[in-house]
Design an enzyme around this catalytic site. Structure first.
Site, PDB file in Angstrom:
ATOM      1  N   ASP A 197       0.861  -1.184   0.000  1.00 27.03           N
ATOM      2  CA  ASP A 197       0.000   0.000   0.000  1.00 27.03           C
ATOM      3  C   ASP A 197       0.891   1.226   0.000  1.00 27.03           C
ATOM      4  OD1 ASP A 197       0.003   1.158   3.042  1.00 27.03           O
ATOM      5  OD2 ASP A 197       0.011  -1.031   3.095  1.00 27.03           O
TER       6      ASP A 197
ATOM      7  N   ASP B 124      -9.863   3.468   6.089  1.00 28.78           N
ATOM      8  CA  ASP B 124      -8.755   3.409   7.043  1.00 28.78           C
ATOM      9  C   ASP B 124      -9.182   4.075   8.348  1.00 28.78           C
ATOM     10  OD1 ASP B 124      -6.412   3.610   8.487  1.00 28.78           O
ATOM     11  OD2 ASP B 124      -5.255   4.580   6.913  1.00 28.78           O
TER      12      ASP B 124
ATOM     13  N   GLU C 158      -7.959   4.490  12.114  1.00 31.08           N
ATOM     14  CA  GLU C 158      -6.855   4.292  13.051  1.00 31.08           C
ATOM     15  C   GLU C 158      -6.705   5.500  13.961  1.00 31.08           C
ATOM     16  OE1 GLU C 158      -2.765   4.794  11.163  1.00 31.08           O
ATOM     17  OE2 GLU C 158      -3.936   4.193   9.397  1.00 31.08           O
TER      18      GLU C 158
END
Length: 291
Positions: free
Chosen positions: A90, A179, A181
Site C-alpha cells: 500500500d 482506514d 486508526e
C-alpha cells in the site's frame, strides 16, 4: 429693559444644557466604540480558539499511526508466507512516484493506494500510483483515510468515490477501503463515543455501497478497535478485514471477524510501500475484485 431682564436668566441655562448634552453624547459614543472594540477582540480570540490545528494529510497513510502507537518489529525478518497467499503493497503520497515494474519483479501482485482524506485532500501522486500499478499488471484498489471529527461518514464516502475511490467490475479493481486508526491530529478516538464512531462508519459504508454496489474493506488494528469502538462486532459479517500487525503473526482479531482478508505485516519493507498479504490464493483475490 424689563424684557431684557426677564429673558437674560434663560440664555445661560440653555447654553449649559446644550453643552451637557453634547458631552453626554460624546461619552455615549465613546462607550459604544469601546464596546464594539471589545466585542471585536472577543470574536477574534474566539476565532483563534476555534481555528483547527494544521493538517498534514501527506503524512497520514495506512499504518502511519499504528506504527507510532503500537510499535514495529525493528530489524525483524518478514514472516514466512503461507502457500495460499498473495503479496501486495500500500502506498500514498509520501512514497512519491513508484517503480511498479520493480515491485512486480519482486513478486508484488496487488496494491492499495491512498486516494483521499476528509473532504478536502486528494493524493497528488494518485494517478501515477493507481494507474501505474494497474499498468504493471497488478490488481489495485483505493483507500480513504478517515477523520470522523471533520465531517459526516456520508460526506467523506461521497468525496472518496468522487476522487478515485470508485469501483468497476473489470477483474482488476478491488473494493475501496476505509482506514480507521489513531487520530493523527488529537484525541485518539476523534472525540467521539464508541456508539458515535460505529454510527459514523455505518454511514460511510452505506454511502459507499449505494454509490458503487460494493461492501468496502475495513482497515483497523485490534487495539484501536477495542479502545475506540468498544470492540464492536457490527461489521465482521459484511466488511472484509485488513489488519495491521508488525510481527510474526496476525494475532488477535477485532470482534466480529473469524478471519482476516488482508494483513499489513510490515510498515517498512525492502522496497517502497508497506507490505501486505492477501489471505488466500490469487484466484480468491480476483474473486474479491469481481465482487
Amino acid at each position: 429693559m424689563s424684557v431684557l431682564r426677564s429673558g437674560s436668566p434663560h440664555r445661560p441655562a440653555r447654553t449649559t444644557a446644550t453643552a451637557a448634552g453634547v458631552f453626554l453624547s460624546l461619552l455615549s459614543l465613546l462607550a459604544l466604540l469601546a464596546l464594539l472594540l471589545g466585542l471585536a477582540g472577543t470574536a477574534g480570540a474566539a476565532d483563534v480558539r476555534r481555528a483547527p490545528e494544521p493538517r498534514h494529510p501527506d503524512q497520514d497513510w495506512a499504518g502511519s499511526q499504528i506504527a507510532r502507537h503500537e510499535g514495529t518489529v525493528a530489524g525483524g525478518a518478514s514472516p514466512a508466507a503461507p502457500l495460499a497467499s498473495v503479496e501486495g503493497v500500500d502506498v500514498s503520497s509520501h512514497n512519491g512516484s513508484v517503480s511498479w515494474s520493480t515491485l512486480w519483479s519482486s513478486g508484488v501482485r496487488f496494491a492499495y493506494v491512498k486516494a483521499t482524506e476528509s473532504t478536502s485532500y486528494t493524493n497528488p501522486s494518485f494517478a501515477q500510483q493507481y494507474n501505474g500499478s494497474y499498468g504493471a499488471g497488478m490488481i489495485r484498489g483505493a483507500y480513504h483515510f478517515a477523520t470522523p471529527d471533520t465531517s459526516s461518514g456520508a460526506a467523506q464516502a461521497a468525496y472518496f468515490t468522487g476522487h478515485g475511490g470508485g469501483w468497476s467490475r473489470d477483474g482488476r479493481t478491488l473494493p475501496g477501503a476505509l482506514d480507521m486508526e489513531y487520530n493523527p491530529y488529537g484525541s485518539t478516538c476523534y472525540g467521539l463515543s464508541p456508539a458515535a464512531l460505529v454510527s459514523w462508519m455505518k454511514d460511510w459504508f452505506a454511502t459507499y455501497k449505494a454509490r458503487t454496489g460494493r461492501d468496502a474493506v475495513l482497515y483497523t488494528s485490534t487495539n484501536w478497535w477495542k479502545q475506540c469502538t468498544g470492540n464492536s462486532a457490527a461489521f465482521g459479517a459484511v466488511n472484509p478485514l485488513w489488519i495491521p500487525r508488525y510481527g510474526s503473526s496476525v494475532g488477535e482479531l477485532p470482534a466480529g471477524w473469524d478471519f482476516h482478508t488482508l494483513w499489513q505485516y510490515t510498515s517498512s519493507g525492502p522496497t517502497v510501500g508497506d507490505h501486505n498479504r492477501f489471505n488466500g490464493t490469487a484466484d480468491r483475490l480476483k474473486a474479491l475484485a469481481n465482487g
